[in-house]
Each structure stands twice: as structure tokens, then as C-alpha cells.
Design a protein around this motif. Structure first.
Motif, short mmCIF file in Angstrom:
data_model
loop_
_atom_site.label_atom_id
_atom_site.label_comp_id
_atom_site.label_asym_id
_atom_site.label_seq_id
_atom_site.Cartn_x
_atom_site.Cartn_y
_atom_site.Cartn_z
N GLY A 1 46.67 49.90 8.11
CA GLY A 1 46.22 50.42 9.39
C GLY A 1 44.81 50.94 9.27
N GLU A 2 44.15 51.15 10.39
CA GLU A 2 42.79 51.67 10.44
C GLU A 2 41.83 50.84 9.58
N GLY A 3 42.07 49.52 9.49
CA GLY A 3 41.17 48.64 8.76
C GLY A 3 41.28 48.73 7.25
N ILE A 4 42.35 49.27 6.76
CA ILE A 4 42.54 49.41 5.31
C ILE A 4 43.63 48.45 4.86
N ALA A 5 43.35 47.72 3.80
CA ALA A 5 44.33 46.80 3.22
C ALA A 5 44.31 46.96 1.72
N VAL A 6 45.46 46.75 1.09
CA VAL A 6 45.57 46.81 -0.36
C VAL A 6 46.28 45.55 -0.84
N CYS A 7 46.00 45.21 -2.09
CA CYS A 7 46.71 44.11 -2.74
C CYS A 7 47.66 44.74 -3.74
N ALA A 8 48.93 44.33 -3.67
CA ALA A 8 49.94 44.88 -4.56
C ALA A 8 50.69 43.74 -5.22
N SER A 9 51.10 43.97 -6.44
CA SER A 9 51.90 42.96 -7.15
C SER A 9 53.15 42.65 -6.35
N LYS A 10 53.46 41.37 -6.27
CA LYS A 10 54.68 40.98 -5.56
C LYS A 10 55.85 41.59 -6.30
N GLY A 11 56.74 42.18 -5.55
CA GLY A 11 57.88 42.83 -6.17
C GLY A 11 59.18 42.23 -5.69
N GLY A 12 60.15 42.20 -6.56
CA GLY A 12 61.47 41.71 -6.18
C GLY A 12 61.49 40.22 -5.99
N TYR A 13 62.55 39.76 -5.38
CA TYR A 13 62.74 38.33 -5.20
C TYR A 13 62.61 37.89 -3.75
N LYS A 14 62.41 38.83 -2.86
CA LYS A 14 62.31 38.50 -1.45
C LYS A 14 60.85 38.54 -1.01
N ALA A 15 60.52 37.71 -0.04
CA ALA A 15 59.17 37.72 0.53
C ALA A 15 58.96 39.05 1.25
N GLY A 16 57.79 39.62 1.11
CA GLY A 16 57.47 40.87 1.79
C GLY A 16 58.00 42.11 1.11
N GLU A 17 58.52 41.98 -0.10
CA GLU A 17 59.10 43.13 -0.81
C GLU A 17 58.05 44.20 -1.12
N ALA A 18 56.83 43.78 -1.47
CA ALA A 18 55.76 44.75 -1.76
C ALA A 18 55.43 45.56 -0.51
N ALA A 19 55.32 44.90 0.62
CA ALA A 19 55.03 45.59 1.87
C ALA A 19 56.13 46.58 2.22
N ARG A 20 57.37 46.19 2.00
CA ARG A 20 58.49 47.08 2.29
C ARG A 20 58.45 48.32 1.42
N LYS A 21 58.16 48.14 0.15
CA LYS A 21 58.10 49.29 -0.76
C LYS A 21 56.92 50.20 -0.44
N ILE A 22 55.81 49.63 -0.05
CA ILE A 22 54.65 50.46 0.33
C ILE A 22 54.98 51.27 1.57
N GLU A 23 55.64 50.65 2.53
CA GLU A 23 56.03 51.36 3.74
C GLU A 23 57.01 52.49 3.43
N LEU A 24 57.95 52.25 2.53
CA LEU A 24 58.88 53.31 2.12
C LEU A 24 58.13 54.44 1.42
N ALA A 25 57.16 54.11 0.62
CA ALA A 25 56.37 55.13 -0.06
C ALA A 25 55.55 55.93 0.94
N ARG A 26 55.00 55.27 1.95
CA ARG A 26 54.22 55.98 2.98
C ARG A 26 55.09 56.97 3.73
N LYS A 27 56.36 56.66 3.88
CA LYS A 27 57.29 57.53 4.58
C LYS A 27 57.94 58.54 3.64
N ALA A 28 57.51 58.51 2.37
CA ALA A 28 58.03 59.40 1.33
C ALA A 28 59.52 59.24 1.12
N LEU A 29 59.98 57.98 1.22
CA LEU A 29 61.39 57.70 1.02
C LEU A 29 61.68 57.19 -0.39
N ILE A 30 60.65 56.89 -1.13
CA ILE A 30 60.84 56.53 -2.55
C ILE A 30 59.82 57.26 -3.41
#
Length: 119
Positions: free
Chosen positions: A90-119
Motif C-alpha cells: 500500500g501507499e506505493g510500497i512493495a517488497v519481494c519475499a521468498s516464496k513460502g509454502g506450496y500454495k500460490a500467494g503464500e508469501a503475501a498471506r504471511k506478510i498480511e498476517l504479520a501486518r495484523k500481528a497475527l504471527i
């Protein structure tokens, strides 16, 4: 006698040629091995990067990781797209993260959980 002398000289010449062949063969192998080692060892010198950075032509934004010319910083591609996912925060910020897990979009899901302080 001349026949024996001629035979000795011919054999000596043949032996010298064999030794020269083997010498070149083994030295050539060492040179090939040395050049292979040189290709594997990259010096810790940023001059190549700086040279390409300074020589790049871009009227918009030059991505620091890939030297791609894009309109906005968050449009920069990941340098290793085979093993990285790009996640826009958001706000024009993007990051590259190592693909995680076996599902597509797993890195994005984990980043979103971290942003919400759920992991």
C-alpha cells in the motif's frame, strides 16, 4: 649405422612430440580449471553495478535491484522472480519475499498476517 642413428633421432623426436602434447594437454586442463574457478568467484567490488547504474537511461524511476526503468517505485520487478513473490503493502510500497509454502500467494498471506500481528 646411419639407419640406427636415423631410427634413434626419429624416436627421440617422437618422444619429444609426445611430451609436448601431454604438457599442453595438462596445462590446458589447468587453464580451463582456473578459468572455471574465476567465473565462480565474484569479487566484492561494486564497480560493475555502479557502472551500469550510471550508464542506465531512465526518464522515470530506475529500480535499484534490477535496473529496470518503471513509472513508479512499486512497479519494480523482483530480481529473482522464480523464487520471490512481489507483495504490495500500500501507499506505493512493495517488497519481494521468498516464496513460502506450496500454495500460490503464500508469501503475501504471511506478510498480511504479520501486518495484523497475527504471527
Amino acid at each position: 649405422m646411419r639407419l640406427i642413428l636415423s631410427l634413434i633421432l626419429a624416436l627421440a623426436g617422437s618422444a619429444a612430440a609426445q611430451f609436448q602434447f601431454f604438457e599442453q594437454f595438462f596445462q590446458g586442463g589447468q587453464q580451463a580449471q582456473a578459468s572455471t574457478q574465476e567465473k565462480q568467484n565474484v569479487p566484492s567490488d561494486s564497480s560493475w553495478y555502479r557502472q551500469n547504474w550510471e550508464g542506465a537511461t531512465c526518464s522515470n524511476y530506475l529500480c535499484p535491484d534490477t535496473l529496470a526503468c518503471v513509472h513508479f517505485p512499486h512497479h519494480c520487478p523482483c530480481p529473482h522472480q522464480d523464487v520471490e513473490d512481489k507483495v504490495e503493502l500500500g501507499e506505493g510500497i512493495a517488497v519481494c519475499a521468498s516464496k513460502g509454502g506450496y500454495k500460490a500467494g503464500e508469501a503475501a498471506r504471511k506478510i498480511e498476517l504479520a501486518r495484523k500481528a497475527l504471527i
